[in-house]
Design a protein around this motif. Structure first.
Motif, mmCIF file in Angstrom:
data_model
loop_
_atom_site.group_PDB
_atom_site.id
_atom_site.type_symbol
_atom_site.label_atom_id
_atom_site.label_comp_id
_atom_site.label_asym_id
_atom_site.label_seq_id
_atom_site.Cartn_x
_atom_site.Cartn_y
_atom_site.Cartn_z
ATOM 1 N N LEU A 123 10.711 57.296 -5.186
ATOM 2 C CA LEU A 123 11.512 57.129 -4.062
ATOM 3 C C LEU A 123 11.836 55.910 -3.570
ATOM 4 C CD1 LEU A 123 9.541 59.824 -2.046
ATOM 5 C CD2 LEU A 123 11.668 60.250 -2.983
ATOM 6 N N GLN A 124 11.341 54.925 -4.208
ATOM 7 C CA GLN A 124 11.680 53.608 -3.547
ATOM 8 C C GLN A 124 13.204 53.194 -3.619
ATOM 9 O OE1 GLN A 124 8.851 50.938 -5.425
ATOM 10 N NE2 GLN A 124 7.143 51.491 -4.028
ATOM 11 N N GLU A 125 13.927 53.213 -4.631
ATOM 12 C CA GLU A 125 15.088 52.924 -5.022
ATOM 13 C C GLU A 125 16.069 53.806 -4.108
ATOM 14 O OE1 GLU A 125 18.698 52.396 -8.285
ATOM 15 O OE2 GLU A 125 16.464 52.291 -8.780
ATOM 16 N N ILE A 126 15.870 55.206 -4.299
ATOM 17 C CA ILE A 126 16.809 56.247 -3.565
ATOM 18 C C ILE A 126 16.674 56.028 -2.045
ATOM 19 C CG2 ILE A 126 15.431 58.115 -3.657
ATOM 20 C CD1 ILE A 126 17.807 59.361 -4.541
ATOM 21 N N LEU A 127 15.318 55.722 -1.572
ATOM 22 C CA LEU A 127 15.347 55.732 -0.182
ATOM 23 C C LEU A 127 15.246 54.258 0.531
ATOM 24 C CD1 LEU A 127 12.793 58.207 0.423
ATOM 25 C CD2 LEU A 127 15.232 58.583 0.878
#
Length: 144
Positions: A123-127
């Motif tokens: 989730l780090q990149e997308i959020l």
């Protein structure tokens, strides 16, 4: 709560967040509603006045339900989805804003960078952007 542009996105994204939980959770609608409410209570993510039934959970997944969804339900769905081995992702900007808002409401972070780093790796990149917007929104609501 104020209806800032960001918070309006959060509310529009909550039905999709609930729907992801409905689609990926294991069990029937009534069982999933029970799991959501009991997890909220046990994990201290909110205090549902009553346990919703399967029909209520299904109603919360409709796009027009954004303002009707209790915050505990969205916070708990985020909590559960973030731990799923299926590694679900938000499917829209509004849903990403809902995930990010709930992420910040579920835990205490000293900085936006700490909040981003604490996200599960998938989730780090997308959020990243949505967490930044959620952080700015939250900071904007604090009294000086």
């Amino acid at each position: 709560m104020p209806q800032s542009g960001f918070y309006a996105k959060v509310r529009r994204g909550m039905p999709a967040l609930i729907d992801q939980w409905r689609q990926l959770g294991q069990g029937g609608p009534t069982q999933l509603a029970l799991i959501l409410a009991e997890t909220a209570r046990v994990a201290h993510l909110g205090e549902p006045e009553a346990t919703p039934d399967g029909a209520m959970l299904e109603a919360w997944s409709h796009p027009e339900a954004g303002d009707a969804i209790p915050l505990w339900a969205a916070r708990t769905a985020t909590f559960l989805l973030a731990q799923m081995p299926a590694r679900p992702l938000p499917k829209s900007d509004d849903e990403a804003c809902a995930w990010a808002y709930c992420w910040l409401r579920n835990r205490t972070f000293a900085s936006v960078d700490e909040a981003r780093a604490a996200l599960p790796s998938h989730l780090q990149e997308i959020l990243a952007h949505a967490v930044g917007a959620a952080w700015a929104d939250r900071q904007g609501l604090r009294l000086v």
